[in-house]
Enzyme design. Structure first.
Site, PDB file in Angstrom:
ATOM      1  N   TYR A 300       0.809  -1.206   0.000  1.00  0.00           N
ATOM      2  CA  TYR A 300       0.000   0.000   0.000  1.00  0.00           C
ATOM      3  C   TYR A 300       0.849   1.266   0.000  1.00  0.00           C
ATOM      4  O   TYR A 300       1.925   1.313   0.588  1.00  0.00           O
ATOM      5  CB  TYR A 300      -0.929   0.028   1.204  1.00  0.00           C
ATOM      6  CG  TYR A 300      -1.878  -1.144   1.291  1.00  0.00           C
ATOM      7  CD1 TYR A 300      -2.106  -1.978   0.202  1.00  0.00           C
ATOM      8  CD2 TYR A 300      -2.545  -1.428   2.471  1.00  0.00           C
ATOM      9  CE1 TYR A 300      -2.974  -3.046   0.285  1.00  0.00           C
ATOM     10  CE2 TYR A 300      -3.417  -2.498   2.564  1.00  0.00           C
ATOM     11  CZ  TYR A 300      -3.629  -3.306   1.467  1.00  0.00           C
ATOM     12  OH  TYR A 300      -4.491  -4.362   1.553  1.00  0.00           O
ATOM     13  N   GLU A 375     -21.185  -0.751  20.465  1.00  0.00           N
ATOM     14  CA  GLU A 375     -22.024  -0.568  19.285  1.00  0.00           C
ATOM     15  C   GLU A 375     -22.694   0.805  19.214  1.00  0.00           C
ATOM     16  O   GLU A 375     -23.294   1.147  18.192  1.00  0.00           O
ATOM     17  CB  GLU A 375     -23.063  -1.687  19.210  1.00  0.00           C
ATOM     18  CG  GLU A 375     -22.409  -3.023  18.882  1.00  0.00           C
ATOM     19  CD  GLU A 375     -23.377  -4.184  18.910  1.00  0.00           C
ATOM     20  OE1 GLU A 375     -23.274  -5.064  18.024  1.00  0.00           O
ATOM     21  OE2 GLU A 375     -24.232  -4.227  19.820  1.00  0.00           O
TER      22      GLU A 375
END
Length: 396
Positions: A300, A375
């Protein structure tokens, strides 16, 4: 401009959807370029929302498009969708059901957040000018799905003018985000070094060329690249992770193979380090009678945030979360992230979304078998990404 109150109301309405969706992806993780169930679920959700899409881009990638009123720019949101080859050791109802595979880096959350943003923005499309591309990208953890998706045209037709991405982080508390101007993540190059010598009996070393001795000199010398050949105001890391050579204890080795990785933060330093490394390998081997070669596999590129795009994230973060909850990341990460290819192609901003909650035991870092998230970050991620999109389309 759509108000924060209206956005927050819409995001709160889909909280159950976000949690349900994220947990479903978490239970059925798939590795890079194998995300067939994940792809099909994404397509199913987009069809339910009435959003146009193309699938099987770069194998398992999906791109949706929300078309607002005519006359505006096109902005993209990106989520990676692949998991890791790890065993999920959490004892929770939504634990991975696939042995040896786990969403240990939060890509399940990223996918759920992008679907949530799609849901909200699609309902608001009559209130903004321009288009929103929804990029669900495979294989971030392995071969890098961003580059082949770009090569297959995901940033064209319509042309993307800017892109936002995020990554959950258990190094940041829930309710906070981390952002940085400029360099965000390193580039990497995988290297294989092969040293060729000549066999001889250990009793007669003068008749051979010791590949192990050559390799030892090389390993020591390449460490001076960072300390003596790289501008100290820049950064680089060279790691030799494996070394193999020799056949028996009393035989001079004729071949050694080493593997490692080079990480840098800017293109100039990247090429300089590689040139120095190749020179050292070839010349030390030659000086000791052998031959050295370096096989480079480019990985990358550096992730460099665009200042104007960071301004949008920063301002929206302050507006929605409060200035005290925006963390200015001091140093770029030496981890890699293939969102870099998107940010290299169009103006982009990548930020970290806090998902840590010590009180609930959500403290384990990514790429570990106990990794989980608070969450509540799902709603925050959707809210921020929707606001980022609307701000971009309003500004440009």
């Amino acid at each position: 401009m759509i108000s924060n109150k209206e956005l927050e109301k819409k995001v709160n309405e889909i909280e159950d959807f976000l949690i349900k969706t994220r947990r479903d992806f978490h239970m059925y993780p798939e590795l890079g370029m194998e995300e067939y169930r994940t792809r099909d679920k994404i397509v199913e959700y987009l069809e339910e929302m009435g959003i146009e899409y193309e699938k099987d881009i770069a194998n398992t990638g999906v791109v949706g498009i929300i078309k607002g009123k005519a006359g505006g720019k096109t902005v993209a949101l990106r989520a990676d969708i692949d998991a890791l080859p790890m065993e999920d050791k959490k004892e929770i109802p939504y634990k991975s059901k696939i042995k040896g595979k786990m969403h240990a880096c939060g890509h399940d959350a990223h996918t759920a957040i992008l679907l949530g943003a799609a849901k909200v923005l699609n309902e608001l499309k009559d209130k903004f000018k321009g288009n929103v591309k929804l990029i669900f990208q495979p294989a971030e953890e392995t071969v890098g799905g961003a580059k082949p998706m770009i090569e297959e045209g995901v940033l064209e037709n319509p042309k993307v003018d800017g892109i936002f991405g995020l990554h959950v982080s258990n190094g940041i508390e829930i309710g906070e985000i981390g952002i940085r101007y400029g360099q965000m993540n390193a580039s990497s190059d995988m290297i294989k070094i092969i040293i060729h010598g000549k066999n001889s009996h250990g009793a007669y070393p003068d008749l051979g060329i010791d590949a192990i001795a050559i390799a030892s000199q090389i390993v020591t010398t390449i460490q001076t690249i960072v300390s003596r050949r790289v501008d100290p105001r820049n950064s680089a890391v060279i790691t030799i992770g494996t070394i193999h050579g020799g056949e028996a204890r009393n035989i001079v080795a004729d071949k050694v193979e080493m593997e490692g990785i080079v990480r840098t933060l800017d293109p100039i330093t990247r090429e300089k380090v590689m040139k120095e490394l190749i020179d050292i390998v070839e010349n030390i081997a030659l000086s000791m009678g052998g031959k050295g070669e370096v096989i480079r596999e480019k990985s990358y590129t550096s992730l460099i945030n665009n200042d104007s795009m960071v301004d949008i994230v920063y301002n929206n973060g302050e507006d929605l979360l409060g200035a005290e909850n925006i963390i200015n990341i001091k140093h770029p990460s030496f981890g890699v992230e293939d969102f870099s290819y998107f940010a290299e192609s169009v103006p982009g901003a990548f930020f970290n979304l806090g998902s840590r909650n010590e009180e609930n035991g959500i403290v384990h870092e990514a790429h570990t078998p106990l990794f989980d998230i608070d969450e509540n970050c799902l709603k925050i991620g959707v809210l921020l990404q929707c606001k980022n999109v609307l701000s971009f389309l309003t500004r440009y």
